[in-house]
Design a protein around this motif. Structure first.
Motif, PDB file in Angstrom:
ATOM      1  N   GLY A  10     -67.155   3.193  -0.026  1.00 26.57           N
ATOM      2  CA  GLY A  10     -68.496   3.211   0.366  1.00 26.57           C
ATOM      3  C   GLY A  10     -68.326   1.934   1.370  1.00 26.57           C
ATOM      4  O   GLY A  10     -67.557   1.281   1.632  1.00 26.57           O
ATOM      5  N   LEU A  11     -69.680   1.719   1.682  1.00 28.32           N
ATOM      6  CA  LEU A  11     -70.006   0.310   2.335  1.00 28.32           C
ATOM      7  C   LEU A  11     -70.688  -0.481   1.203  1.00 28.32           C
ATOM      8  O   LEU A  11     -71.772  -0.143   0.887  1.00 28.32           O
ATOM      9  CB  LEU A  11     -71.127   0.643   3.537  1.00 28.32           C
ATOM     10  CG  LEU A  11     -71.498  -0.350   4.234  1.00 28.32           C
ATOM     11  CD1 LEU A  11     -70.371  -1.107   4.947  1.00 28.32           C
ATOM     12  CD2 LEU A  11     -72.499   0.307   5.428  1.00 28.32           C
ATOM     13  N   VAL A  12     -70.385  -1.884   1.468  1.00 30.08           N
ATOM     14  CA  VAL A  12     -70.785  -2.708   0.567  1.00 30.08           C
ATOM     15  C   VAL A  12     -71.056  -4.265   1.214  1.00 30.08           C
ATOM     16  O   VAL A  12     -70.056  -4.412   2.086  1.00 30.08           O
ATOM     17  CB  VAL A  12     -70.442  -2.600  -0.654  1.00 30.08           C
ATOM     18  CG1 VAL A  12     -68.886  -3.418  -0.495  1.00 30.08           C
ATOM     19  CG2 VAL A  12     -70.879  -3.750  -1.701  1.00 30.08           C
ATOM     20  N   GLN A  13     -71.946  -5.084   0.950  1.00 25.01           N
ATOM     21  CA  GLN A  13     -72.025  -6.359   1.519  1.00 25.01           C
ATOM     22  C   GLN A  13     -70.791  -7.084   1.006  1.00 25.01           C
ATOM     23  O   GLN A  13     -70.567  -6.902  -0.284  1.00 25.01           O
ATOM     24  CB  GLN A  13     -73.340  -6.729   1.442  1.00 25.01           C
ATOM     25  CG  GLN A  13     -74.337  -6.246   2.380  1.00 25.01           C
ATOM     26  CD  GLN A  13     -75.803  -6.783   2.184  1.00 25.01           C
ATOM     27  OE1 GLN A  13     -76.180  -7.559   1.392  1.00 25.01           O
ATOM     28  NE2 GLN A  13     -76.488  -6.878   3.408  1.00 25.01           N
ATOM     29  N   PRO A  86     -65.060  -9.370   3.328  1.00 23.42           N
ATOM     30  CA  PRO A  86     -64.702  -8.539   4.514  1.00 23.42           C
ATOM     31  C   PRO A  86     -63.234  -8.136   4.968  1.00 23.42           C
ATOM     32  O   PRO A  86     -62.934  -7.028   5.349  1.00 23.42           O
ATOM     33  CB  PRO A  86     -65.147  -9.351   5.706  1.00 23.42           C
ATOM     34  CG  PRO A  86     -66.170 -10.149   5.025  1.00 23.42           C
ATOM     35  CD  PRO A  86     -65.869 -10.348   3.700  1.00 23.42           C
ATOM     36  N   THR A  89     -61.516  -4.693   3.625  1.00 24.49           N
ATOM     37  CA  THR A  89     -62.015  -3.643   4.190  1.00 24.49           C
ATOM     38  C   THR A  89     -60.724  -2.714   4.453  1.00 24.49           C
ATOM     39  O   THR A  89     -59.670  -3.372   5.327  1.00 24.49           O
ATOM     40  CB  THR A  89     -62.716  -3.903   5.535  1.00 24.49           C
ATOM     41  OG1 THR A  89     -63.960  -4.342   5.234  1.00 24.49           O
ATOM     42  CG2 THR A  89     -62.912  -2.631   6.476  1.00 24.49           C
ATOM     43  N   GLN A 117     -62.389   5.503   1.983  1.00 22.72           N
ATOM     44  CA  GLN A 117     -62.768   4.082   2.973  1.00 22.72           C
ATOM     45  C   GLN A 117     -63.564   3.064   2.105  1.00 22.72           C
ATOM     46  O   GLN A 117     -64.411   3.583   1.293  1.00 22.72           O
ATOM     47  CB  GLN A 117     -63.434   4.582   3.976  1.00 22.72           C
ATOM     48  CG  GLN A 117     -63.964   3.512   5.081  1.00 22.72           C
ATOM     49  CD  GLN A 117     -62.824   2.567   5.837  1.00 22.72           C
ATOM     50  OE1 GLN A 117     -61.736   3.525   6.302  1.00 22.72           O
ATOM     51  NE2 GLN A 117     -62.844   1.587   5.825  1.00 22.72           N
ATOM     52  N   VAL A 118     -63.250   1.837   1.999  1.00 25.10           N
ATOM     53  CA  VAL A 118     -63.919   0.873   1.781  1.00 25.10           C
ATOM     54  C   VAL A 118     -64.219  -0.200   2.949  1.00 25.10           C
ATOM     55  O   VAL A 118     -63.402  -0.521   3.382  1.00 25.10           O
ATOM     56  CB  VAL A 118     -63.189   0.095   0.467  1.00 25.10           C
ATOM     57  CG1 VAL A 118     -64.024  -1.057   0.209  1.00 25.10           C
ATOM     58  CG2 VAL A 118     -63.039   0.993  -0.624  1.00 25.10           C
ATOM     59  N   THR A 119     -65.574  -0.354   3.103  1.00 23.17           N
ATOM     60  CA  THR A 119     -65.893  -1.239   4.256  1.00 23.17           C
ATOM     61  C   THR A 119     -66.980  -2.349   3.617  1.00 23.17           C
ATOM     62  O   THR A 119     -67.822  -2.125   3.078  1.00 23.17           O
ATOM     63  CB  THR A 119     -66.713  -0.364   5.260  1.00 23.17           C
ATOM     64  OG1 THR A 119     -65.928   0.690   5.787  1.00 23.17           O
ATOM     65  CG2 THR A 119     -66.939  -1.152   6.452  1.00 23.17           C
ATOM     66  N   VAL A 120     -66.673  -3.612   3.769  1.00 25.36           N
ATOM     67  CA  VAL A 120     -67.424  -4.677   3.395  1.00 25.36           C
ATOM     68  C   VAL A 120     -67.772  -5.566   4.485  1.00 25.36           C
ATOM     69  O   VAL A 120     -66.860  -6.197   5.392  1.00 25.36           O
ATOM     70  CB  VAL A 120     -66.463  -5.743   2.649  1.00 25.36           C
ATOM     71  CG1 VAL A 120     -67.112  -6.859   1.947  1.00 25.36           C
ATOM     72  CG2 VAL A 120     -65.645  -4.987   1.515  1.00 25.36           C
ATOM     73  N   SER A 121     -69.282  -5.454   4.824  1.00 21.24           N
ATOM     74  CA  SER A 121     -69.954  -6.305   5.753  1.00 21.24           C
ATOM     75  C   SER A 121     -70.135  -7.802   5.459  1.00 21.24           C
ATOM     76  O   SER A 121     -70.388  -7.947   4.311  1.00 21.24           O
ATOM     77  CB  SER A 121     -71.340  -5.521   6.136  1.00 21.24           C
ATOM     78  OG  SER A 121     -71.977  -5.650   5.033  1.00 21.24           O
TER      79      SER A 121
END
Length: 122
Positions: A10-13, A86, A89, A117-121
């Motif tokens: 997922g998407l995480v900060q 980041p 990602t 998918q791993v997305t780090v913002s």
């Protein structure tokens, strides 16, 4: 034929956490591992675990932040990812190998999941 199914991406900060799971079925194996692949880069080793004894190994880039574990009765492997950056990602893949000897090479893993998918913002 071993089948692997990942979940939990997922998407995480930056600084956040995620836990990936990989459920295995259909056969036996000696060890499992996590790999990741960022756009334009080669697939790289993240962590692995010996299925019977539980011994673990990590890439230097994730030591102290990621923890690999397994639940033998459930035939499931986990990757707890803390303090995400980041640079983490990527698409994360779980894999299983028949070879007992530890290896970081993707070529030595016999079975692969579909990836998550791993997305780090930032």
């Amino acid at each position: 034929q071993v089948q692997l199914v990942e979940s939990g991406g997922g998407l995480v900060q930056a600084g956040g956490s995620l836990r990936l799971s990989c459920a295995a079925s259909g056969g036996t194996f000696s060890a499992m591992g996590w790999f990741r692949q960022a756009p334009g880069k080669e697939r790289e080793f993240v962590a692995s675990i010996n299925w019977r004894l539980g011994g673990t190994a990590y890439a230097d880039s994730v030591k102290g932040r990621f923890t690999i574990s397994r639940d033998n009765p459930k035939n499931t492997m986990y990757l707890q990812m803390n303090n995400l950056k980041p640079d983490d990602t990527a698409v994360y893949y779980c894999a299983a190998r028949n070879m007992l000897l530890f290896t970081r090479s993707p070529a030595n893993y016999n079975y692969w999941g579909q990836g998550t998918q791993v997305t780090v913002s930032s």
